[in-house]
Design an enzyme around this catalytic site. Structure first.
Site, PDB file in Angstrom:
ATOM      1  N   ASP A  97       3.880  -7.739   0.750  1.00  0.00           N
ATOM      2  CA  ASP A  97       5.025  -6.838   0.933  1.00  0.00           C
ATOM      3  C   ASP A  97       6.301  -7.611   0.593  1.00  0.00           C
ATOM      4  OD1 ASP A  97       6.983  -5.086   1.701  1.00  0.00           O
ATOM      5  OD2 ASP A  97       6.090  -4.592   3.635  1.00  0.00           O
ATOM      6  N   SER A 124       8.324   0.465   8.148  1.00  0.00           N
ATOM      7  CA  SER A 124       9.562   0.152   7.459  1.00  0.00           C
ATOM      8  C   SER A 124      10.758   0.365   8.388  1.00  0.00           C
ATOM      9  CB  SER A 124       9.653   0.972   6.175  1.00  0.00           C
ATOM     10  OG  SER A 124      10.652   0.465   5.328  1.00  0.00           O
ATOM     11  N   HIS A 134       3.832  -2.328   0.842  1.00  0.00           N
ATOM     12  CA  HIS A 134       4.606  -1.673   1.903  1.00  0.00           C
ATOM     13  C   HIS A 134       3.899  -0.364   2.272  1.00  0.00           C
ATOM     14  CE1 HIS A 134       8.341  -1.699   4.141  1.00  0.00           C
ATOM     15  NE2 HIS A 134       8.655  -0.484   3.738  1.00  0.00           N
TER      16      HIS A 134
END
Length: 806
Positions: free
Chosen positions: A492, A372, A523
């Site tokens: 995602d 991320s 994610h």
């Protein structure tokens, strides 16, 4: 269950002997033992928990050799065979007799599970080969047999090896011969070339280091560096209070003739405060810390001769400066740590005394890790070509912040976070305010600069502008010198797949090695999965890139590895974001149909407005909204979308790339937006997008060290559809996201859009569908306006790349 193992290095017989000797499974005498005695020798080495002959015999009695004999009784009277070796091997790897395999169908089951096995075992040489490869084989518990032994303490005697014999390499990978109870934890403050809080001093950046004790004895190790803005805490409450309202009408935009040159970002020169005057040097840090918010992949390598470095960057607790959400300043903050690790920047023991401390323990080779925002900053750092950065492992990473918070001239939220934006994330990560005394010095300046971020992000138009261009790392991909591993979830919708797709396509133009892993999750990390040896692959990769081990990592690892969405535990290797022979297939629209040829001249329309009660219900329950949107059954949303489907398929299809939609569309007013979903229609059990936890704390990173849960994607109950991908566009951005086009009410305009990229196995007897709608309850603004959209079907097309499977 299948074990997809890519990091098993094939070596010749002599190398196997040499490596088994290195880890104390073989010596000169053992090589001359009779077959059964050699096998017992291997077992005595492996069953280290048995510390007496009676306990060892007890362990042998617990293992089944044949349907009617345990291993001890068998070896007392008969010679080892290939079948018995692998019957026992399966048990050592964690597979249970009758539940996971049947002895009568041993090799069939091993092949089904994708487990490597030899085809003959008649002499000591065969047994040596078989035992070596068994140590390298992944088992039911998601680790190789050698890693399972390591977790029991096999390598504990190796902790005292001389530093010149470390790291220890077996099968091309570093082994856990470092005592994690003696890891050194220390803090330094790296001086950046920034003054983001405008206090007249260069920003100091706090870095937390965890390194092996052997570095104090002369061993130089590589660094796994994770740049995590969350590392020092987050301001969740303050960020929630700033969240933007998305229940607002879409704005009409004044047309313009912007070109890219009109909005292009150019970095301006800024005058920096002078560097601090060094008042002394030391090799001893003055500050330590407890448990870091660690990345589990880093934990695994701390037992294997790597250091871990964590830095939250500018504007975080312990550091100077301000958070600026993806800006060039954040990139410079990230690379400053790398420059220090590589010996090209200064750091100090504290913020006031100016006593310099070097990264004297580092060999100058650095990798970046993380998911991320963490992976995003790794990508950003790579695009600078910074010296010392040998590779990045970027997972679920942003490559352009516009593609995170915007799409096609629209404000588009990261999945699950409506109302979030760059200013919210800046506030979220500005953890300096957790130190109230420090916050007092920078509060007013940060609030002024936060207002600039809010203005620059421009939620009114959603256009691509200078603010977003400054945060587009794809502009600088040509500077990348390091090798790159990318990991991304095909489901995602936080960091959408376009981010990794665009990065991968740009990297294809460069002379660097790149590897891509696409999984079926959202994610998440994938280094704790049962079905794929991702951690082992990263061991091969990092041993090669940071320690220079000649293990053929570039060739051994697949270029693109894709998890199949239709079958559990199945991964495919490809040469690129494509199968072997994909072709572009063209569909035209008819009423409720996608067909290869059409002469339908009708116009189909839908309205975007809902009764207030239904609107309120759907915006609170996205799953209900999505189910009704895609349902064939009568419901309130039937008039708020158009669905076009193919006939049931005669073959499986492997969909790939970006679906391309071309429409002739009108809006009943001078503004409008369209959303699209490409959908798999068919009643089927499908993989869940959230992995199932198979076993808690089952994965050991070393001996009496950190643990992780074992996970895997499993089939869920049958569902009538599955969204494959989606896309959004503002009707006033028909040409580019930075140019606003005119939009006259009830006038048809030609529009083209690429949906988010996909890699999807669509099954026979299913239907491929395209859903056209406007308000996306999860992502767009939700004005609930009375706007009617119309499509001239004759001029509407869908292009999809796929390969037809036999």
């Amino acid at each position: 269950m299948k074990i997809n193992q890519f990091a098993h290095l094939k070596v010749d017989h002599q190398q196997k002997i040499n490596e088994l000797q290195k880890i104390n499974f073989l010596d000169a005498d053992a090589c001359t033992l009779p077959l059964n005695d050699l096998y017992l020798h291997f077992l005595r080495c492996a069953l280290i928990e048995a510390q007496s002959s009676s306990t060892f015999d007890q362990k042998l009695h617990a293992l089944l050799a044949t349907p009617d004999q345990d291993l001890k009784d068998y070896l007392d009277h008969q010679q080892l065979t290939l079948e018995v070796f692998y019957t026992v091997a399966m048990q050592l790897l964690g597979f249970e007799v009758n539940d996971d395999f049947e002895i009568d169908h041993l090799f069939e089951k091993m092949d089904d599970l994708h487990l490597f096995h030899h085809d003959q075992l008649t002499n000591a040489a065969d047994l040596i080969d078989a035992w070596y490869d068994l140590l390298c084989t992944h088992g039911k518990g998601g680790r190789t047999y050698l890693d399972l032994l390591a977790a029991k303490g096999y390598f504990k005697p190796f902790w005292n090896l001389p530093v010149e014999q470390k790291p220890l390499i077996f099968n091309g990978k570093t082994q856990p011969v470092f005592d994690t109870s003696k890891l050194i934890r220390e803090v330094v403050y790296v001086e950046s070339s920034l003054d983001t809080d405008h206090d007249g001093k260069r920003d100091l950046l706090k870095a937390e280091i965890i390194r092996p004790a052997e570095t104090n004895d002369g061993l130089k190790v590589p660094a796994l560096y994770t740049a995590s803005p969350y590392n020092q805490g987050t301001n969740d409450h303050a960020a929630d209070k700033l969240m933007h309202n998305v229940d607002v009408p879409l704005e009409h935009k004044q047309p313009n003739n912007n070109t890219y040159q009109d909005i292009e970002f150019h970095e301006s020169a800024t005058e920096l405060p002078p560097e601090r005057e060094v008042r002394g040097e030391t090799q001893h840090a003055e500050e330590t810390f407890g448990h870091a918010k660690a990345v589990t992949l880093n934990d695994y390598f701390l037992a294997r001769g790597f250091a871990a470095v964590y830095a939250a960057g500018i504007g975080t607790k312990g550091s100077n400066g301000e958070r600026t959400c993806g800006s060039p300043e954040e990139t410079a903050s990230t690379t400053a740590i790398i420059e220090w690790l590589a010996g090209n920047r200064r750091a100090f023991t504290n913020k006031t005394d100016n006593i310099e401390i070097k990264a004297w323990w580092c060999n100058g080779s650095i990798a970046m890790t993380g998911k991320s925002y963490l992976g995003t900053l790794a990508t950003a750092a790579a695009t600078t070509g910074v010296e010392g950065l040998k590779t990045i492992i970027s997972e679920a990473a942003i490559s352009s912040w516009y593609d995170y918070y915007r799409d096609g001239g629209l404000v588009i939220a990261p999945g699950g976070f409506p109302g979030e934006d760059a200013d919210i994330l800046a506030e979220e990560c500005f953890s300096r305010q957790k130190d109230a005394g420090d916050y007092l010095k920078c509060k007013d300046q940060f609030n002024r600069d936060l207002e600039k971020i809010t203005a620059g992000q421009d939620r009114l138009t959603g256009d691509y502008n200078t603010f977003w261009d400054a945060r587009n790392y794809l502009k600088n991909v040509e500077n990348i010198k390091c090798d790159v591993v990318m990991v991304h979830g095909l489901n995602d919708w936080n960091v959408k797949p376009r981010n990794v797709y665009n990065l991968y396509r740009e990297l294809e133009k460069l002379p660097v090695t790149k590897k891509l892993f696409l999984h079926q999750g959202q994610h998440i990390y994938i280094n704790n999965f049962q079905s794929i040896d991702f951690t082992d692959m990263m061991n091969i990769w990092l041993s090669n890139k940071l320690y220079g081990v000649e293990n053929h990592a570039d060739e051994l690892l697949p270029d693109v590895c894709v998890q199949d969405n239709s079958t559990e535990s199945t991964w495919h290797a490809f040469d690129g974001w494509h199968t072997e022979n994909p072709q572009t297939h063209h569909y035209q629209f008819e009423k409720e149909k996608l067909v290869k040829h059409s002469v339908d001249t009708t116009t189909e329309s839908f309205n975007d407005q809902l009764p207030s009660a239904d609107f309120d219900r759907y915006k609170k329950d996205w799953n209900h909204w999505r189910a009704d949107l895609l349902s064939d059954q009568p419901n309130i949303l039937n008039k708020n979308r158009l669905i076009f489907k193919t006939d049931k398929l005669d073959n499986d299809l492997y969909l790939q790339g970006c679906p391309h939609v071309k429409l002739n569309v009108s809006s009943s007013t001078n503004k409008g937006m369209l959303s699209f979903m490409l959908v798999d229609f068919g009643n089927e059990k499908r993989l869940g997008e959230v992995p199932t936890t198979l076993d808690l704390k089952a994965l050991d990173a070393g001996y009496q060290w950190r643990t992780d849960d074992l996970k895997e994607f499993k089939h869920s109950k049958k569902t009538p559809w599955k969204m494959i991908t989606k896309g959004h566009i503002n009707l006033q951005n028909r040409e580019t996201p930075w140019k606003t086009d005119d939009l006259q009410p009830n006038t048809f305009y030609e529009l083209e859009i690429d949906l988010q990229p996909m890699f999807y196995h669509l099954l026979k007897e299913h239907q491929l569908g395209l859903v056209v709608y406007s308000t996306d309850m999860e992502m767009t603004v939700r004005g609930n306006e009375d706007i009617t959209y119309s499509l001239q079907l004759q001029n509407c097309k869908l292009d999809v790349d796929y390969e037809v499977l036999d």
